[in-house]
Each structure stands twice: as structure tokens, then as C-alpha cells.
Design a protein around this motif. Structure first.
Motif, PDB file in Angstrom:
ATOM      1  N   GLY A 138       0.818  -1.220   0.000  1.00  0.00           N
ATOM      2  CA  GLY A 138       0.000   0.000   0.000  1.00  0.00           C
ATOM      3  C   GLY A 138       0.846   1.262   0.000  1.00  0.00           C
ATOM      4  N   GLY A 139       1.882   1.274   0.832  1.00  0.00           N
ATOM      5  CA  GLY A 139       2.732   2.457   0.932  1.00  0.00           C
ATOM      6  C   GLY A 139       3.470   2.721  -0.372  1.00  0.00           C
ATOM      7  N   GLN A 140       3.933   1.637  -1.008  1.00  0.00           N
ATOM      8  CA  GLN A 140       4.646   1.800  -2.276  1.00  0.00           C
ATOM      9  C   GLN A 140       3.705   2.293  -3.369  1.00  0.00           C
ATOM     10  OE1 GLN A 140       6.117  -2.209  -2.480  1.00  0.00           O
ATOM     11  NE2 GLN A 140       8.156  -1.624  -1.760  1.00  0.00           N
ATOM     12  N   GLN A 141       2.481   1.742  -3.376  1.00  0.00           N
ATOM     13  CA  GLN A 141       1.511   2.192  -4.379  1.00  0.00           C
ATOM     14  C   GLN A 141       1.227   3.680  -4.217  1.00  0.00           C
ATOM     15  OE1 GLN A 141      -2.022  -0.127  -5.076  1.00  0.00           O
ATOM     16  NE2 GLN A 141      -1.023  -2.025  -4.482  1.00  0.00           N
ATOM     17  N   GLN A 142       1.148   4.104  -2.957  1.00  0.00           N
ATOM     18  CA  GLN A 142       0.887   5.512  -2.699  1.00  0.00           C
ATOM     19  C   GLN A 142       2.018   6.376  -3.250  1.00  0.00           C
ATOM     20  OE1 GLN A 142      -1.003   7.942  -2.658  1.00  0.00           O
ATOM     21  NE2 GLN A 142      -2.113   7.289  -0.841  1.00  0.00           N
ATOM     22  N   ARG A 143       3.251   5.912  -3.072  1.00  0.00           N
ATOM     23  CA  ARG A 143       4.382   6.675  -3.598  1.00  0.00           C
ATOM     24  C   ARG A 143       4.335   6.745  -5.122  1.00  0.00           C
ATOM     25  NH1 ARG A 143       9.235   6.044   0.075  1.00  0.00           N
ATOM     26  NH2 ARG A 143       8.272   5.472   2.047  1.00  0.00           N
ATOM     27  N   ILE A 144       3.911   5.636  -5.742  1.00  0.00           N
ATOM     28  CA  ILE A 144       3.809   5.646  -7.204  1.00  0.00           C
ATOM     29  C   ILE A 144       2.743   6.656  -7.641  1.00  0.00           C
ATOM     30  CG2 ILE A 144       3.241   4.288  -9.246  1.00  0.00           C
ATOM     31  CD1 ILE A 144       5.925   3.595  -7.935  1.00  0.00           C
ATOM     32  N   ALA A 145       1.630   6.671  -6.901  1.00  0.00           N
ATOM     33  CA  ALA A 145       0.568   7.623  -7.248  1.00  0.00           C
ATOM     34  C   ALA A 145       1.105   9.050  -7.171  1.00  0.00           C
ATOM     35  CB  ALA A 145      -0.627   7.444  -6.316  1.00  0.00           C
ATOM     36  N   ILE A 146       1.951   9.306  -6.178  1.00  0.00           N
ATOM     37  CA  ILE A 146       2.547  10.637  -6.042  1.00  0.00           C
ATOM     38  C   ILE A 146       3.517  10.904  -7.190  1.00  0.00           C
ATOM     39  CG2 ILE A 146       4.065  12.042  -4.601  1.00  0.00           C
ATOM     40  CD1 ILE A 146       2.784  10.511  -2.175  1.00  0.00           C
ATOM     41  N   ALA A 147       4.346   9.893  -7.501  1.00  0.00           N
ATOM     42  CA  ALA A 147       5.306  10.053  -8.600  1.00  0.00           C
ATOM     43  C   ALA A 147       4.576  10.316  -9.916  1.00  0.00           C
ATOM     44  CB  ALA A 147       6.164   8.790  -8.726  1.00  0.00           C
ATOM     45  N   ARG A 148       3.485   9.584 -10.134  1.00  0.00           N
ATOM     46  CA  ARG A 148       2.718   9.728 -11.368  1.00  0.00           C
ATOM     47  C   ARG A 148       2.171  11.152 -11.509  1.00  0.00           C
ATOM     48  NH1 ARG A 148      -2.671   6.186 -12.097  1.00  0.00           N
ATOM     49  NH2 ARG A 148      -3.335   7.663 -10.514  1.00  0.00           N
ATOM     50  N   ALA A 149       1.837  11.737 -10.366  1.00  0.00           N
ATOM     51  CA  ALA A 149       1.311  13.101 -10.420  1.00  0.00           C
ATOM     52  C   ALA A 149       2.428  14.122 -10.626  1.00  0.00           C
ATOM     53  CB  ALA A 149       0.538  13.404  -9.142  1.00  0.00           C
TER      54      ALA A 149
END
Ligand SMILES: Nc1ncnc2c1ncn2[C@@H]1O[C@H](COP(=O)(O)OP(=O)(O)O)[C@@H](O)[C@H]1O
Ligand SMILES: [Mg+2]
Lengths: 379, 271
Positions: A138-149
Motif C-alpha cells: 500500500g505504501g509503495q503504491q501511494q508513492r507511485i501515485a505521487i510520482a505519477r502526479a
């Protein structure tokens, strides 16, 4: 940190005839970390979605960088969103997820590769290019979502409870990561949370909302130390909120006892709300069996009076050890006071209770019916 | 002891299930016209079958029907799923139950109802100088009709599993609504679309009863062809044809199941 980047003017919004935002006015300055804080259902997400363009206000304007963008489609706005549940594209690998916005804008593949690498480094997930979203925590996915933005270099990043699904430890780490990111990127963050501690830690400005109304806008210090009403005081941390009467400037009567305070301008003999933080209350142990007229009692009372001419007498009814301090319930004048202290007062012991005038926060009682409804609903 | 009994029981069930097909397949290789004796192994029925123009015509009809009806039913099923997904929960439940009933309905009832409605509608149209000819068109409509519930059943779960914010995330990243649908939403539904299509294709290939009632004279699919030929007398070519039909359907079912398995595997963490 001066000019207004986003200006929300007289925004109203209702769903199915139910008012969700009522004449909301708010500006967000460039480079600011602004947090919308409030209980679930108070309209935070709706406000954010109006800024992002996913929701149209019924009336009012959204001004971005001086231009009216109220009706502009979301894909035309210079801001990016980190959604509550990450919303990664599950059929694409991490690199394609992050590259999505850049590909839409037809950047060259070389540029994209560099940017993806840079974004992954920024969120501490180097080398994750070929992984699938399902294989991340979950934490890694959240970071990816941030990176994607952030690869799209938006002027503003909107974040809707981005840490809500993470466990406490991870949430703390991510809070610092986000602050670091914001400083590194030098962009504006609009952050939504219902967690007051998170808001206090991270924000430059906090907007406290309840039932579609803004209750208070201020720095974390302002909000914590000088809540403007009982709702804010109660929502921001534990506190004792009691009815009192402002006798005159700098003198307030609480449960029949007069206390010195520092507030002025409330008029005389006016009913007010008083907020007292649990850590601001001092306790003085009364020896067993002393009566109010005995000299021992006077000795303790004199000590108490050093802080403030008034004091209350009560009995400890509950005690919990919280690691750094003890949390106690003290029954006094028919009200159960919440007290934090590093000293232990056993259950059943009689105590005197007092506080520094400086720590008595006086607030006007809600006047209009709207305000009344707002503050009583959640207390 | 218990284990032996249950094993015997399972074997017995499988014999019951597959013995008829095994017999059919065996006869399709039997070098003798009578069913009474085994006249040696031969491929000649298969060869004769492929040289029979009527059978080849029926095969062509069957494939075109399956392809067209599956395609159209899939498109309609996709649209139905998209709108069902937007309905309030209660309305959706009602609609889904209504959709389920034709699946459980006896084929013969569906077949007769379709036949009746074609006749009734045909009579209505004669007032305006049109007629309905029973044939390819009516069979196609029939197949589309019984296929739609199955395509919805395959596609709807995929549609409702979509996280609505992925579409918004695509918009947020600059995609236009149509780009967002094509690049983000559609790929998520695609597996459901494919398995719905294959299922519809198989069911259409396989259908006899409904086709029988709405086909009219002079038009045949493989299954109705087999039926009329077998009624006329013993024709071992028909055993060969049935065997091929069985194998074709079996193959399709394996593809559908394989597809499901592969997708499930993909969903697991990659490490
Ligand atoms: N699309 C919608 N349709 C109907 N009601 C909605 C919709 N979105 C939000 N609401 C309602 O608006 C209110 C505020 O919601 P929201 O902005 O999501 O609050 P928060 O994010 O502060 O929890 C809630 O009562 C919610 O039920
Ligand atoms: Mg929300």
C-alpha cells in the motif's frame, strides 16, 4: 508565499438537495502547504474535487492564477491529484503508470525515461519500472501515485487523504517524505485529512471545516492555541470545553469560581465558552481527611493561588498511563475534567486544580442558528 | 475403503457422462454402415463429409452466425453492463434477475416464443407490404437474444470492479474523456469482453432447439443439419460431423478456462 494562486469565491454545492458546501471562500497562496481538515462528510473531498474540476459548483467561482477556471475540464487544468485509493492503472507497469501524463502530452520517449527515473528516485522507489501495481505494498503504491502526479510538474498537487490507508508507523514516515517532497519541488500542496495530528505536523495553513462551513483558517499554532469556537477546540486535540461567564475584561467565572484570564473585549456578564487544554491544568494533592477550614488545606490552596486567584476542588476518578504522561479524569463541580500530568494522583485522591491565566481560552458562544447547528452536531 | 468407493463412484459418473460421446466418436471411425458391427478403422466419413456441399454450407452458416451473433451480443452486453453499473443497487438487482430468467428458461420455450413473435410481427408487417422470411435473419436475432444475458454476466463483474477514480486519474493526467476510456477503462474490461464473446460464440455454435424453431425450411446450421439427416436414416458422416462439433466446442471451452486461469495468475503479486 504571497500571491494567491487559487481563489475559491462563494462556492456552494449541494447533492440531491442537500447542501454540502455553503458559500465557501478560501484562497491558497503559491508554495503553501494548505490542509483541509474536518470530520468525515464535512465537504473536504468535494472542495478538492471542485478545485480539480471533477465537480462543478452550483454557484461561485474558481480562480487559478488570475483566470476563471470554474468550468474548465479537469484534463486542461495545471494541477494533479493523488487520489484517496491511489487509482493506479492496474494493467500497466509502474513505468507506464508514471509515464501516462507525459505520453498524453506527446513527450519524447527519451525524455519520458529520464523523468520516470527521476520521479522514482524522488519517492525512493528506484528500479521499480517493470513491476506491476498489484505487486506493491500500500505504501509503495501511494508513492507511485505521487510520482505519477509530480512528473507532470504541476503547479499544485491535490492530495485526498493520501495516507489514510497506511498503518501508523508508515504514515509517520510518509508525512516527513511529503514535507521533504514539497520543499524539494517547491510547489503548492492542497492536502485533505481528517487527522488533526497530521494536519498540525505538516501544514503551513490549516482550514478547519465542519458541515460545509469553514470554521477557522490559520497556522497550526493559531488553530491549536486559539481556536475560534468550541468545534475547532474539540476537534483539534483533547480539551475541556465548559460554559462560563465573562464577568469583565480579564476575569471569568467558571462553575462559580472567578479566574484571572488575559482576554478582553467580550463585554461584562456575558455567557462564553471556555477551552482548557488538559496539559494546562495543574493538580495539587490534598492530604487525606483535611477539611476546607483546616490549616493544611490552606497551605495547599495558597500554593494553588500562586498560579491564579481562583481554583477548583475535585476527586480523581480515572487514571491511565499514556507512556509520557498520565491521563486523569477529575470530577469537580459536576464536570469531568480531562487532565494530563507527569505526576501521578491515584484514583480517589482529592486534589485542587488550577491554571495559568494565559491558558484560559475564551470563545464567544455560537450566535446564529447555523453556527449552533454546526457546533452542537459533533460535540 | 471409503476412498475406493468414492473413486468408483466418480469413475461411474464419468462413464455415464462420456460413454455416449465415446461411442459416437468410435462410430465416426467405423468402416461399416451398420451400427451392429465394427468394420475396421476409417477416415472416409470425414472425407465424405468435407466433400458434401450441404454440410459445408451448414458449417459456413454456423460459423457466420456464431461470429455475428457473438459480436453483436457482446456489444449489446457491454452497453447493458455499463448502464446497469450506473443504476441504483435495487434497480440493478431487479434488472439482473430479469436478465437471469431467460438463461434458466427451457430452450424450447424460448424457441417457440421467438417463433411466435416472428410470426406475429410478420403478420403486422404485411399490412405495410413487408414480410419476415424465416432463415438466416431470424436465427441471427434468436441467437443474439439468448446470448445477451451470458455476455452481460461475463462483462458486468469487470465493469463493476473498476475503481471510478482510475478514469478520473486519467483525466487528471491530461487525457480526454475518450482517451481515458480507451487507455484505462477499456483494458480493464477487455478480459470480460473476450470471455463473454467466446462463451456466446460457443453457445451459438452449439444451439439446436432455438435454431430449429426459428430457422424455417431451406436454412440449416450444423446441428439442425445433423438432426434432419439422422432422422432420414443412418449416415455415418453425421457421426463425424458431431464429433467435430464436439471437439470444436471443447476447444473453445478450454480456451475460455485457460484465459480465466491466466488472468487470475496475473493478478497475483509478481514476486
Ligand atoms: N457524488 C455525490 N453524490 C451525493 N452525495 C455526495 C456526493 N459526493 C459527496 N456527497 C455528500 O457530500 C457530503 C460531503 O462529502 P465529502 O466532500 O466527500 O466529505 P469529506 O471528504 O469531508 O468526508 C457527504 O455528506 C457526502 O455524502
Ligand atoms: Mg473525503
Amino acid at each position: 508565499m504571497s500571491n494567491r494562486l487559487i481563489d475559491l469565491q462563494h462556492i456552494t454545492k449541494s447533492f440531491d438537495g442537500q447542501m454540502v458546501l455553503d458559500d465557501l471562500n478560501l484562497y491558497i497562496r503559491e508554495n503553501e502547504f494548505l490542509t483541509l481538515l474536518g470530520p468525515s462528510g464535512c465537504g473536504k473531498t468535494t472542495t478538492l474535487r471542485i478545485i480539480g474540476g471533477f465537480e462543478q459548483p452550483d454557484s461561485g467561482k474558481v480562480i487559478f492564477d488570475g483566470k476563471d477556471i470554474t468550468t474548465l475540464a479537469p484534463n486542461k487544468r495545471q494541477l494533479n491529484t493523488v487520489f484517496q485509493k491511489y487509482a493506479l492503472f492496474t494493467h500497466m507497469n509502474i513505468a507506464d503508470n508514471i509515464a501516462f501524463g507525459l505520453r498524453i502530452r506527446k513527450k519524447s520517449e527519451d525524455y519520458i525515461r529520464e523523468k520516470v527515473k527521476y520521479a522514482l528516485r524522488l519517492v525512493n522507489l528506484e528500479g521499480f519500472e517493470n513491476r506491476m501495481p498489484d505487486s506493491l505494498s500500500g505504501g509503495q503504491q501511494q508513492r507511485i501515485a505521487i510520482a505519477r502526479a509530480i512528473v507532470n510538474e504541476p503547479k499544485v498537487l491535490l492530495l485526498d487523504e493520501p495516507l489514510g490507508a497506511l498503518d501508523l508507523k508508515l504514515r509517520k514516515d510518509m508525512q516527513y517524505e511529503l514535507i521533504r517532497l514539497k520543499n524539494e519541488l517547491g510547489i503548492t500542496f492542497v492536502y485533505v485529512t481528517h487527522d488533526q495530528e497530521e494536519a498540525l505536523t505538516m501544514s503551513d495553513t490549516i482550514v478547519v471545516m465542519n458541515q460545509g462551513y469553514i470554521q477557522q483558517i490559520g497556522t497550526p499554532e493559531d488553530i491549536y492555541n486559539e481556536p475560534t469556537n468550541a468545534f475547532v477546540a474539540d476537534f483539534i486535540g483533547d480539551s475541556n470545553i465548559v460554559d462560563a461567564t465573562m464577568v469583565k475584561d480579564k476575569l471569568v467565572e467558571i462553575f462559580g469560581t472567578r479566574f484571572a484570564c488575559v482576554d478582553t473585549g467580550f463585554g461584562s456578564n456575558k455567557p462564553v465558552d471556555v477551552v482548557i487544554r488538559p496539559e494546562d491544568l495543574e493538580l495539587y494533592a490534598l492530604p487525606d481527611g483535611v477539611t476546607a477550614d483546616s490549616p493544611e488545606y490552606e497551605k495547599v490552596a495558597d500554593k494553588a493561588r500562586e498560579l491564579n486567584p481562583g481554583f477548583l476542588e475535585g476527586t480523581v476518578t480515572d487514571l491511565i498511563f499514556k507512556g509520557v504522561h498520565y491521563e486523569m479524569d477529575v470530577e469537580a463541580n459536576g464536570y469531568t475534567w480531562l487532565v494530563h500530568s507527569t505526576k501521578l494522583f491515584p484514583v480517589g485522591s482529592r486534589v485542587l486544580m488550577n491554571l495559568d491565566p494565559f491558558n484560559i481560552q475564551i470563545m464567544n458562544k455560537p450566535e446564529s442558528e447555523d453556527e449552533q447547528a454546526v457546533s452542537s452536531a459533533d460535540l | 475403503m471409503k476412498k475406493t468407493i468414492s473413486r468408483i463412484y466418480v469413475i461411474f459418473v464419468f462413464i455415464l457422462l462420456y460413454a455416449p460421446i465415446a461411442v459416437l466418436i468410435a462410430f465416426s471411425f467405423n468402416n461399416s454402415r451398420t451400427r451392429a458391427k465394427w468394420g475396421g478403422f476409417t477416415f472416409k466419413w470425414y472425407l465424405q463429409m468435407f466433400q458434401d456441399a450441404e454440410i459445408m454450407g451448414a458449417l459456413r452458416n454456423t460459423l457466420i452466425l456464431a461470429l455475428l451473433s457473438a459480436t453483436i451480443a457482446t456489444i449489446l452486453g457491454l452497453m447493458a453492463s455499463l448502464s446497469l453499473n450506473r443504476m441504483k443497487r435495487r434497480n440493478r438487482t431487479v434488472m439482473l434477475s430479469v436478465l437471469n430468467i431467460p438463461m434458466l428458461n427451457a430452450d424450447i420455450v424460448t424457441g417457440i416464443s421467438l417463433m411466435l413473435i416472428f410470426i406475429a410481427f410478420g403478420q403486422f408487417l404485411t399490412h405495410y407490404g413487408y414480410t419476415i422470411v424465416f432463415g438466416f435473419g431470424t436465427v441471427l436475432v434468436g441467437h443474439i437474444t439468448f446470448n445477451i444475458p451470458y455476455t452481460v454476466m461475463s462483462i458486468l463483474p469487470r465493469v463493476s470492479a473498476i475503481n471510478p477514480s482510475t478514469y478520473e486519474a486519467a483525466l487528471d493526467l491530461g487525457a480526454s474523456p475518450s482517451q481515458a476510456f480507451r487507455k484505462v477503462v477499456f483494458p480493464d474490461i477487455l478480459p470480460g469482453i473476450l470471455s463473454g464473446f467466446l462463451l456466446a460464440f460457443t453457445l451459438s455454435l452449439d444451439d439446436f432447439v432455438i435454431t430449429h424453431f426459428v430457422k424455417g425450411p431451406g436454412f440449416d446450421t450444423l446441428s439442425t443439419k445433423i438432426y434432419t439427416e439422422v432422422r432420414k436414416g443412418i449416415k455415418p458422416e453425421m457421426y463425424a460431423l458431431s464429433t467435430l462439433l464436439f471437439l470444436g466446442v471443447l476447444l473453445l471451452l478450454i480456451v475460455v478456462e485457460k484465459g480465466k486461469g491466466a488472468r487470475n495468475k496475473n493478478r497475483k503479486p509478481a514476486y
